[in-house]
Design a protein around this motif. Sequence first.
Motif, PDB file in Angstrom:
ATOM      1  N   ALA A  69       0.831  -1.210   0.000  1.00 43.18           N
ATOM      2  CA  ALA A  69       0.000   0.000   0.000  1.00 43.18           C
ATOM      3  C   ALA A  69       0.868   1.265   0.000  1.00 43.18           C
ATOM      4  CB  ALA A  69      -0.954   0.004   1.193  1.00 43.18           C
ATOM      5  N   ALA A  70       2.096   1.160   0.470  1.00 42.03           N
ATOM      6  CA  ALA A  70       2.999   2.324   0.477  1.00 42.03           C
ATOM      7  C   ALA A  70       3.285   2.817  -0.941  1.00 42.03           C
ATOM      8  CB  ALA A  70       4.300   1.971   1.183  1.00 42.03           C
ATOM      9  N   LEU A  71       3.159   1.948  -1.926  1.00 45.57           N
ATOM     10  CA  LEU A  71       3.414   2.329  -3.323  1.00 45.57           C
ATOM     11  C   LEU A  71       2.440   3.402  -3.801  1.00 45.57           C
ATOM     12  CD1 LEU A  71       4.071  -1.210  -4.846  1.00 45.57           C
ATOM     13  CD2 LEU A  71       5.748   0.456  -4.005  1.00 45.57           C
ATOM     14  N   ARG A  72       1.297   3.506  -3.181  1.00 42.56           N
ATOM     15  CA  ARG A  72       0.282   4.494  -3.581  1.00 42.56           C
ATOM     16  C   ARG A  72       0.763   5.934  -3.399  1.00 42.56           C
ATOM     17  NH1 ARG A  72      -4.342   1.069  -0.504  1.00 42.56           N
ATOM     18  NH2 ARG A  72      -4.284  -0.675  -1.967  1.00 42.56           N
ATOM     19  N   LYS A  73       1.792   6.135  -2.577  1.00 48.77           N
ATOM     20  CA  LYS A  73       2.333   7.474  -2.324  1.00 48.77           C
ATOM     21  C   LYS A  73       3.288   7.933  -3.418  1.00 48.77           C
ATOM     22  CE  LYS A  73       2.320   6.544   2.630  1.00 48.77           C
ATOM     23  NZ  LYS A  73       3.188   6.254   3.780  1.00 48.77           N
ATOM     24  N   ALA A  74       3.705   7.014  -4.283  1.00 50.12           N
ATOM     25  CA  ALA A  74       4.771   7.300  -5.245  1.00 50.12           C
ATOM     26  C   ALA A  74       4.251   7.856  -6.565  1.00 50.12           C
ATOM     27  CB  ALA A  74       5.587   6.043  -5.504  1.00 50.12           C
ATOM     28  N   GLN A  75       4.967   8.849  -7.075  1.00 54.31           N
ATOM     29  CA  GLN A  75       4.683   9.375  -8.413  1.00 54.31           C
ATOM     30  C   GLN A  75       5.447   8.569  -9.471  1.00 54.31           C
ATOM     31  OE1 GLN A  75       5.661  11.849  -5.875  1.00 54.31           O
ATOM     32  NE2 GLN A  75       3.470  11.854  -5.436  1.00 54.31           N
ATOM     33  N   PHE A  76       6.533   7.927  -9.047  1.00 56.24           N
ATOM     34  CA  PHE A  76       7.335   7.074  -9.928  1.00 56.24           C
ATOM     35  C   PHE A  76       7.534   5.745  -9.229  1.00 56.24           C
ATOM     36  CE2 PHE A  76       8.481  11.423 -10.899  1.00 56.24           C
ATOM     37  CZ  PHE A  76       8.481  11.440 -12.292  1.00 56.24           C
ATOM     38  N   ILE A  77       7.261   4.643  -9.928  1.00 53.82           N
ATOM     39  CA  ILE A  77       7.474   3.307  -9.375  1.00 53.82           C
ATOM     40  C   ILE A  77       8.416   2.569 -10.314  1.00 53.82           C
ATOM     41  CG2 ILE A  77       6.429   1.117  -8.703  1.00 53.82           C
ATOM     42  CD1 ILE A  77       3.808   2.664  -8.179  1.00 53.82           C
ATOM     43  N   GLY A 110      -1.864   9.070 -12.409  1.00 53.64           N
ATOM     44  CA  GLY A 110      -0.810  10.046 -12.651  1.00 53.64           C
ATOM     45  C   GLY A 110       0.592   9.503 -12.457  1.00 53.64           C
ATOM     46  N   ALA A 111       0.721   8.307 -11.892  1.00 56.04           N
ATOM     47  CA  ALA A 111       2.041   7.727 -11.640  1.00 56.04           C
ATOM     48  C   ALA A 111       2.692   7.256 -12.938  1.00 56.04           C
ATOM     49  CB  ALA A 111       1.933   6.564 -10.658  1.00 56.04           C
ATOM     50  N   VAL A 112       4.004   7.132 -12.892  1.00 56.13           N
ATOM     51  CA  VAL A 112       4.789   6.580 -13.991  1.00 56.13           C
ATOM     52  C   VAL A 112       5.422   5.285 -13.481  1.00 56.13           C
ATOM     53  CG1 VAL A 112       6.732   6.918 -15.557  1.00 56.13           C
ATOM     54  CG2 VAL A 112       5.298   8.873 -14.923  1.00 56.13           C
ATOM     55  N   VAL A 113       5.200   4.180 -14.206  1.00 56.76           N
ATOM     56  CA  VAL A 113       5.806   2.899 -13.859  1.00 56.76           C
ATOM     57  C   VAL A 113       6.981   2.678 -14.807  1.00 56.76           C
ATOM     58  CG1 VAL A 113       5.466   0.417 -13.608  1.00 56.76           C
ATOM     59  CG2 VAL A 113       3.574   1.993 -13.100  1.00 56.76           C
ATOM     60  N   ILE A 114       8.154   2.457 -14.227  1.00 57.86           N
ATOM     61  CA  ILE A 114       9.379   2.289 -15.002  1.00 57.86           C
ATOM     62  C   ILE A 114       9.910   0.882 -14.760  1.00 57.86           C
ATOM     63  CG2 ILE A 114      11.712   3.175 -15.405  1.00 57.86           C
ATOM     64  CD1 ILE A 114      10.595   5.769 -13.849  1.00 57.86           C
ATOM     65  N   TYR A 115      10.078   0.135 -15.834  1.00 61.28           N
ATOM     66  CA  TYR A 115      10.623  -1.214 -15.714  1.00 61.28           C
ATOM     67  C   TYR A 115      12.132  -1.173 -15.874  1.00 61.28           C
ATOM     68  CZ  TYR A 115       6.029  -3.167 -15.387  1.00 61.28           C
ATOM     69  OH  TYR A 115       4.775  -3.486 -14.933  1.00 61.28           O
ATOM     70  N   GLU A 116      12.822  -1.645 -14.850  1.00 63.20           N
ATOM     71  CA  GLU A 116      14.279  -1.681 -14.814  1.00 63.20           C
ATOM     72  C   GLU A 116      14.782  -3.103 -15.080  1.00 63.20           C
ATOM     73  OE1 GLU A 116      18.055   0.268 -13.865  1.00 63.20           O
ATOM     74  OE2 GLU A 116      16.061   1.145 -13.994  1.00 63.20           O
ATOM     75  N   SER A 117      13.938  -4.087 -14.853  1.00 65.73           N
ATOM     76  CA  SER A 117      14.317  -5.489 -15.028  1.00 65.73           C
ATOM     77  C   SER A 117      14.734  -5.760 -16.469  1.00 65.73           C
ATOM     78  CB  SER A 117      13.143  -6.396 -14.660  1.00 65.73           C
ATOM     79  OG  SER A 117      12.745  -6.188 -13.327  1.00 65.73           O
ATOM     80  N   THR A 118      15.709  -6.638 -16.621  1.00 70.55           N
ATOM     81  CA  THR A 118      16.190  -6.994 -17.950  1.00 70.55           C
ATOM     82  C   THR A 118      15.175  -7.912 -18.627  1.00 70.55           C
ATOM     83  OG1 THR A 118      18.471  -6.841 -17.210  1.00 70.55           O
ATOM     84  CG2 THR A 118      18.072  -8.092 -19.226  1.00 70.55           C
ATOM     85  N   VAL A 119      14.657  -7.458 -19.764  1.00 75.61           N
ATOM     86  CA  VAL A 119      13.664  -8.236 -20.511  1.00 75.61           C
ATOM     87  C   VAL A 119      13.939  -8.111 -22.007  1.00 75.61           C
ATOM     88  CG1 VAL A 119      11.864  -8.043 -18.757  1.00 75.61           C
ATOM     89  CG2 VAL A 119      12.028  -6.294 -20.528  1.00 75.61           C
ATOM     90  N   GLY A 141      -1.363   5.608 -20.612  1.00 76.96           N
ATOM     91  CA  GLY A 141      -1.389   6.722 -21.550  1.00 76.96           C
ATOM     92  C   GLY A 141      -2.385   7.793 -21.146  1.00 76.96           C
ATOM     93  N   ARG A 142      -3.388   7.406 -20.409  1.00 75.81           N
ATOM     94  CA  ARG A 142      -4.399   8.352 -19.938  1.00 75.81           C
ATOM     95  C   ARG A 142      -4.301   8.539 -18.414  1.00 75.81           C
ATOM     96  NH1 ARG A 142     -10.033   5.995 -20.405  1.00 75.81           N
ATOM     97  NH2 ARG A 142      -9.459   5.205 -18.366  1.00 75.81           N
ATOM     98  N   ASP A 143      -4.340   7.429 -17.684  1.00 73.52           N
ATOM     99  CA  ASP A 143      -4.376   7.481 -16.220  1.00 73.52           C
ATOM    100  C   ASP A 143      -2.997   7.294 -15.570  1.00 73.52           C
ATOM    101  OD1 ASP A 143      -7.215   7.667 -16.306  1.00 73.52           O
ATOM    102  OD2 ASP A 143      -7.324   5.493 -16.569  1.00 73.52           O
ATOM    103  N   PHE A 144      -2.120   6.631 -16.270  1.00 74.33           N
ATOM    104  CA  PHE A 144      -0.742   6.446 -15.803  1.00 74.33           C
ATOM    105  C   PHE A 144       0.136   6.277 -17.032  1.00 74.33           C
ATOM    106  CE2 PHE A 144      -2.192   2.094 -16.291  1.00 74.33           C
ATOM    107  CZ  PHE A 144      -1.084   1.387 -16.725  1.00 74.33           C
ATOM    108  N   LYS A 145       1.434   6.386 -16.823  1.00 74.43           N
ATOM    109  CA  LYS A 145       2.387   6.277 -17.928  1.00 74.43           C
ATOM    110  C   LYS A 145       3.344   5.119 -17.652  1.00 74.43           C
ATOM    111  CE  LYS A 145       0.888  10.058 -19.901  1.00 74.43           C
ATOM    112  NZ  LYS A 145       0.909  10.558 -21.234  1.00 74.43           N
ATOM    113  N   ILE A 146       4.008   4.682 -18.697  1.00 70.01           N
ATOM    114  CA  ILE A 146       4.935   3.571 -18.573  1.00 70.01           C
ATOM    115  C   ILE A 146       6.256   3.937 -19.254  1.00 70.01           C
ATOM    116  CG2 ILE A 146       4.114   2.399 -20.642  1.00 70.01           C
ATOM    117  CD1 ILE A 146       4.381  -0.243 -18.980  1.00 70.01           C
ATOM    118  N   ALA A 147       7.355   3.444 -18.678  1.00 72.11           N
ATOM    119  CA  ALA A 147       8.684   3.724 -19.218  1.00 72.11           C
ATOM    120  C   ALA A 147       9.573   2.508 -18.985  1.00 72.11           C
ATOM    121  CB  ALA A 147       9.273   4.966 -18.559  1.00 72.11           C
TER     122      ALA A 147
END
Length: 182
Positions: A69-77, A110-119, A141-147
């Motif tokens: 639940a702490a992840l809800r505070k983050a603008q970037f995950i 509004g959060a941005v999820v960034i994948y760092e794992s090697t894929v 693209g509308r409610d959150f972004k991905i990187a």
Amino acid sequence: MEDMPCVAVVGLGYVGLALATAFAKKTRTIGFDINPDRVEALRQGIDANGEVAPADLKSPHLTFTADPAALRKAQFIIVAVPTPVDAHKRPDLSHLTNASRLVGQNLSPGAVVIYESTVYPGVTEETCLPILEEASGLKAGRDFKIAYSPERVNPGDTEHTLEKIAKVVSAQDKETLEKVAW
């Protein structure tokens, strides 16, 4: 720092912990791991992998938790979970899909999820993105972004540390790319 964004790092192995401690030098940071014993050791300043100095684990801007639940505070995950290969040398994406589900269940608009794992190419958009949308009920693209920013940390390499290497980042749009290149 209160006006600075909050970054969460999911997975506190050698890559995730290095990222969390580096971000904590600049902004509020949440280090999340599903292993409560790992989290407790890090809270006590102990990195069993020996990669991070105890002083860096004690940053006043760094919080360690096993509570998703702490992840809800983050603008970037930032998702930095392992992607091992199986006996047939195929990538095992189970850690990544489980992390995507957990992040999705705790994703704030509004959060941005960034994948760092090697894929391999396509995993972020074809595997992880649908899980995030389903688990969150939000639309990318509308409610959150991905990187995506592939890991660039070599365990035990004291010469080419995270602070000394160039990070590669990509994102689903120019605005998000500018944010994650921050």
